[in-house]
Design a protein around this motif. Structure first.
Motif, PDB file in Angstrom:
ATOM      1  N   PRO A  15     -10.453  21.522  -1.340  1.00  0.00           N
ATOM      2  CA  PRO A  15     -10.418  20.127  -0.873  1.00  0.00           C
ATOM      3  C   PRO A  15     -11.497  19.232  -1.472  1.00  0.00           C
ATOM      4  O   PRO A  15     -11.447  18.026  -1.291  1.00  0.00           O
ATOM      5  N   SER A  65      -9.609  18.618  -7.110  1.00  0.00           N
ATOM      6  CA  SER A  65      -8.325  17.997  -6.822  1.00  0.00           C
ATOM      7  C   SER A  65      -8.262  16.664  -7.549  1.00  0.00           C
ATOM      8  O   SER A  65      -9.263  16.186  -8.061  1.00  0.00           O
ATOM      9  N   HIS A  72      -5.451  10.311   8.984  1.00  0.00           N
ATOM     10  CA  HIS A  72      -6.144  11.171   8.016  1.00  0.00           C
ATOM     11  C   HIS A  72      -7.354  10.411   7.512  1.00  0.00           C
ATOM     12  O   HIS A  72      -7.224   9.365   6.894  1.00  0.00           O
ATOM     13  N   ASP A 121      -9.503  11.390   5.358  1.00  0.00           N
ATOM     14  CA  ASP A 121      -9.893  11.825   4.013  1.00  0.00           C
ATOM     15  C   ASP A 121     -11.217  12.575   4.004  1.00  0.00           C
ATOM     16  O   ASP A 121     -11.940  12.579   3.027  1.00  0.00           O
ATOM     17  N   TYR A 155     -13.367  16.275   4.507  1.00  0.00           N
ATOM     18  CA  TYR A 155     -13.103  17.645   4.082  1.00  0.00           C
ATOM     19  C   TYR A 155     -12.244  18.364   5.114  1.00  0.00           C
ATOM     20  O   TYR A 155     -11.292  19.081   4.762  1.00  0.00           O
ATOM     21  N   ARG A 163      -8.603  17.262   4.949  1.00  0.00           N
ATOM     22  CA  ARG A 163      -7.935  17.770   3.750  1.00  0.00           C
ATOM     23  C   ARG A 163      -7.642  19.251   3.888  1.00  0.00           C
ATOM     24  O   ARG A 163      -6.577  19.728   3.523  1.00  0.00           O
ATOM     25  N   LEU A 193      -3.330  17.594  -0.508  1.00  0.00           N
ATOM     26  CA  LEU A 193      -4.424  17.488   0.451  1.00  0.00           C
ATOM     27  C   LEU A 193      -4.255  16.279   1.355  1.00  0.00           C
ATOM     28  O   LEU A 193      -4.677  16.272   2.495  1.00  0.00           O
ATOM     29  N   ASN A 194      -3.703  15.214   0.807  1.00  0.00           N
ATOM     30  CA  ASN A 194      -3.196  14.111   1.612  1.00  0.00           C
ATOM     31  C   ASN A 194      -2.149  13.427   0.750  1.00  0.00           C
ATOM     32  O   ASN A 194      -1.837  13.901  -0.336  1.00  0.00           O
ATOM     33  N   ARG A 240      -3.513  12.901  -2.802  1.00  0.00           N
ATOM     34  CA  ARG A 240      -4.381  13.840  -3.498  1.00  0.00           C
ATOM     35  C   ARG A 240      -3.704  15.183  -3.596  1.00  0.00           C
ATOM     36  O   ARG A 240      -3.120  15.654  -2.618  1.00  0.00           O
TER      37      ARG A 240
END
Lengths: 300, 621
Positions: free
Chosen positions: B39, B44, B278, B280, B282, B285, B359-360, B363
């Motif tokens: 993450p 990423s 979210h 963003d 750690y 993610r 991750l989102n 990302r």
């Protein structure tokens, strides 16, 4: 097992090839030539086994033939036809062997002609094997090259690829004339790796035939690379179908992944083949020079 | 001593023989740690649209105005149809589609799994694009019942409105298929399977009729999930579902297009795996990464889109979440814009990634950054296997009694020469004993064949018996290693060979699995990690500790743990039923990997531990 899943006709070819080898080891040249002709009639490449199997048959015939001037009978120490006069004539043997082969092949082709309407089956069966028009992906080396080749160069490369494969037959016989069975097995390996429509079945049949040379397994200094080669074979036989699926069905890989895996598969088979050739030659050398047993070799 | 002489002495040194377990442990730690590093920003990247033809959000979407009235009418119509019988409902939907000018057809299907039958009828219409050459098609799906079994009122109504709206445009270069399946999992599956086949012969578990009308090759599919009732409900964000069957994912470009349009052009926030807000960070993610790994490793359908992906048709589901101020017209405009972008494509989406971890919504981690984690975990098994193989070739004289050998105080030494270097090593260390491979190889083959029994139990029993099947499997799993160890008497060398072969196979299979379904390979690598460390030992304490460790990480216990931790409300029987349905109806490989790959390796580990106990009890010291 994989061959059983795929249900190809190479099972028959392999059967007749092995039958031919077996009859050659028993010195029966007519049946050996007959079986080899059937195998060649089915797939063309067993023709390359003519010199090694011929040599094997001749060798066995020499061993089984009693000496002409043998007055002591079965107790004679000279059990082998070792002198020139006792051996069957090479030309005689050759003519009979090749003649039998050609006659059987001609008979089979004539039979096919009778069953089929015309001679059109000749180009459609044998020219497809020679000219390689069908480039369906297989575990062989040819399809990838020929897919990306431009048409003007096709015949040149076809010639080069076939020449390469043809060029192994006679030299194996010359070098391994003391162990013709090794020449036959090595030639089986060459065809399993380098033929245009390579398949897993023939590679598997050849790997099984390696046990015919088991006398070299016991020599401690031979077969240096068995473990890496077998490990590579395990990994590539798992990765091959995986990448084939990813390329053609899931659509998330491309041909390069699959071809790279088949390249590594063929590399592993090739390592086993070269190791086998080394072990056969080493065995011959150690038979002449017993003090060399167990010593490592070094390339100079 | 010269370095080469030291290396020569190392050949027989105990240090090298003790090294593999530590290397394996290092590999396991590196593998798990690798995932925890992903993450971070360094590993990423931001998502971006790779295919230039897509031009996401560049078109002005005209869906609005009077279409809203039409939508409301259709929503009431859908509500009215939902009160009627199944046949009347299908006829009603067909009529609406036919009135919009689409060619309509329906396809009944039936699945029979674990004594339960899943029936339904797919209703669909084909809108022929005015500029199309009928070779390609896009699919708009709105399942009648969504994944949570609620009726998808607004989704179906929006799909019908969009069908009528799309039929008035002359810009479509691909046909549009509007599909209304009965449910979100098996309806689309039946339709896609039949679409890509000529006829599917009925089996005991599946009876799908052929699809009467077909358009061209499917390019992409978008599913709508909007269960708001007849009086509507506004939503706050869109959840995008993208997992396909068996861990296959759609091309990232389709996701990027949808996210870019929804959040850029329309201003609707996009979430993944139902992760609400979210920030963003750690933690967020990592949480999305974990959810992604979980759904991908299970490999079951997560929405109507999942069935399309194995056929190389990129598909996503847009699901509305929350209570906010975006309404159905925004969703309609998002869908229209996505379809306009797909319309631009000249070929299948191929420019962007097929293997990624999100991750989102903005990302992702690319395959080169995450694949080594699974490979290193598979490597831990291979390293242990190689170490065990070498150990199996050692003479009993050199092995400590606790490990099954007969080492004595005085060991005969001999000198070894290599060139000009001389070293003094134990005599037996330069020789390998003959390995008796037959019994270990045959046992391994037998255990793998036995793996079909739990697989059969878990997939073929009827619903009431599934729980009993699991309990039987647990009992057999815990008792079988001891039984096998008692019947097949293995020497120390044979036990090491058996474990070595099993771990080599496990390592190779997990490495191959990582290319197909990374998450499953990772999860299995972590769960099966203890198998690389168990050893045959005559000490009762060590054997008991190993036995407990193995029992805790066994496949049936993993099934129980799965239910307790992730599906506490559903109940074990429902979970087992879903797993069985996944295997029989959806074609998910999960059960085969668990019972055919992991379970045999686990049994072999148990046999090795058991053989230590057996040898201790049979040879009193």
């Amino acid at each position: 097992m994989a061959t059983a899943l795929g249900r190809p006709t190479t099972a028959f070819t392999t059967f007749f090839t092995l039958l031919s080898i077996r009859h050659a080891t028993e010195g029966k040249l007519q049946t050996s030539a007959f079986a080899l002709a059937i195998a060649s009639y089915l797939s063309l490449h067993p023709t390359l086994l003519l010199p090694p199997i011929g040599l094997l048959g001749y060798d066995q015939l020499c061993k089984s033939r009693k000496p002409v001037n043998d007055t002591d009978g079965p107790k004679s120490p000279m059990r082998y036809a070792s002198t020139q006069t006792d051996r069957p004539k090479v030309l005689d043997f050759g003519t009979r062997f090749f003649g039998c082969f050609l006659l059987t092949a001609a008979l089979l082709l004539a039979l096919s002609r009778v069953l089929l309407p015309s001679f059109a089956f000749l180009p459609s069966v044998y020219l497809t094997l020679l000219r390689v028009p069908d480039l369906t992906p297989n575990p062989g080396l040819w399809w990838y090259f020929f897919i990306e080749m431009f048409d003007p160069f096709r015949s040149f490369f076809l010639g080069v690829f076939w020449l390469h494969m043809l060029s192994y037959s006679v030299p194996f016989c010359l070098r391994m004339r003391k162990q013709p069975l090794a020449a036959v097995v090595s030639m089986l390996g060459i065809t399993a790796i380098f033929q245009p429509y390579a398949n897993v079945g023939e590679a598997g049949a050849w790997l099984s035939c390696l046990t015919l040379l088991s006398h070299t397994f016991e020599v401690s200094s031979t077969h240096r690379y068995t473990f890496p080669a077998v490990a590579v074979l395990l990994y590539t036989s798992l990765l091959g179908p995986a990448f084939h699926h990813l390329w053609l069905y899931a659509g998330s890989g491309n041909a390069n992944f699959f071809y790279a895996t088949t390249l590594v598969w063929n590399l592993a088979l090739l390592i086993i083949l070269t190791d086998t050739v080394y072990s056969v030659l080493r065995d011959e050398w150690e038979a002449e020079r017993p003090e060399g047993k167990g010593k490592d070799v070094r390339q100079i | 001593m010269a370095l080469s002489a030291r290396l020569l002495a190392l050949r027989g040194s105990p240090f090298l023989y003790k090294l593999p377990p530590y290397l394996s442990a290092l590999c396991v730690l590196v593998g798990i740690g690798w995932i925890l590093l992903l993450p971070l920003n360094e590993y990423s990247r931001q998502t971006y649209v790779s295919e230039n033809a897509i031009l996401p959000g560049q078109v002005h979407t005209y869906f609005g105005g009077s279409e809203h009235n039409i939508f409301r009418a259709f929503r009431q119509e859908v509500y009215a149809l939902s009160q009627q019988s199944e046949d009347a409902r299908q006829a009603g939907v067909l009529k609406v589609l036919a009135d919009s000018g689409l060619k309509t057809a329906s396809q009944p299907y039936a699945y029979q799994v674990a004594g339960e039958s899943i029936n339904g009828t797919n209703v669909y219409g084909i809108l022929q694009g005015p500029r199309a050459d009928a070779t390609e098609a896009m699919v708009l799906l709105a399942a009648w019942r969504n994944f949570d079994d609620q009726i998808n009122y607004s989704g179906v109504a929006l799909a019908l409105t969009l069908a009528r709206y799309f039929s008035r445009w002359s810009i479509w270069s691909k046909d549009i298929i509007l599909l209304i399946p009965s449910d979100s999992t098996y309806g689309p599956l039946a339709w896609v399977d039949a679409y890509h086949s000529i006829c599917i012969p009925p089996t005991a578990s599946r009876n799908i009729s052929a699809v009467p009308l077909k358009a061209g090759a499917l390019q992409a599919a978008v599913a709508l999930d909007y269960p708001a009732g007849p009086w509507g409900q506004r939503f706050s964000s869109l959840d995008i579902l993208y997992d396909g069957l068996n861990g296959a994912l759609p091309n990232l470009d389709l996701l990027n297009t949808a996210v870019s349009i929804a959040s850029g052009q329309m201003g609707i926030a996009c979430t993944l795996h139902n992760h609400g807000t979210h920030s963003d960070s750690y933690r967020d993610r990592l949480s999305v990464l974990g959810s992604g790994l979980a759904t991908q490793s299970l490999g079951h359908a997560t929405g109507p889109h999942s069935a399309f992906i194995p056929y190389h048709v990129d598909a996503i589901t847009l699901k509305t979440v929350g209570d906010g101020w975006h309404d159905e017209m925004s969703l309609g405009r998002v869908t229209e814009s996505v379809f306009r972008s797909i319309n631009n494509l000249l070929e299948h989406l191929h420019q962007s990634f097929f293997f990624y971890i999100l991750l989102n919504a903005n990302r992702f981690v690319s395959v080169g950054n995450y694949l080594p984690a699974a490979m290193v975990l598979a490597g831990s098994f291979t390293i242990s296997a190689l170490g065990l193989w070498v150990l199996s070739g050692r003479d009993d004289v050199l092995v400590a009694p606790l490990a099954g050998g007969m080492a004595k105080e005085k060991v005969e030494m001999e000198t070894v020469k290599l060139g000009s270097d001389v070293a003094l090593v134990p005599r037996q260390s330069t020789r390998t004993i003959q390995r008796e491979l037959f019994v270990p190889a045959l046992s391994l083959l037998g255990v793998h064949i036995l793996g079909y029994i739990p697989l059969w139990l878990m997939t073929s029993l009827s619903r009431e018996n599934l729980l009993l099947g699991l309990r039987t499997t647990t009992a057999v799993t815990l008792l079988l290693p001891l039984a096998l160890a008692a019947t097949i008497r293995l020497t120390r060398s044979q036990a090491q060979m058996l474990q070595s072969l099993s771990l080599i196979l496990l390592g190779a299979l997990l490495a191959t699995l990582a290319t197909l379904n990374f998450s499953l390979a990772l999860v299995l690598g972590v769960l099966a990690a203890p198998l690389a460390f168990v050893r045959r030992s005559s000490s009762a304490l060590v054997a008991a500790a190993q036995g407990i460790l193995l029992a805790v990480t066994s496949p049936p216990v993993a099934v129980y743990a799965l239910q307790r931790m992730f599906y506490p409300a559903a109940g074990l029987e429902k979970l087992l039923l879903e797993l069985a349905k996944g295997w029989s109806a959806q074609g998910v490989w999960l059960l085969w990997v668990v019972w055919g790959v992991w379970w045999p390796a686990w049994i072999v580990g148990g046999v090795v531990v058991g053989s230590g106990v057996m040898s201790a009890s049979s040879e009193p010291r």
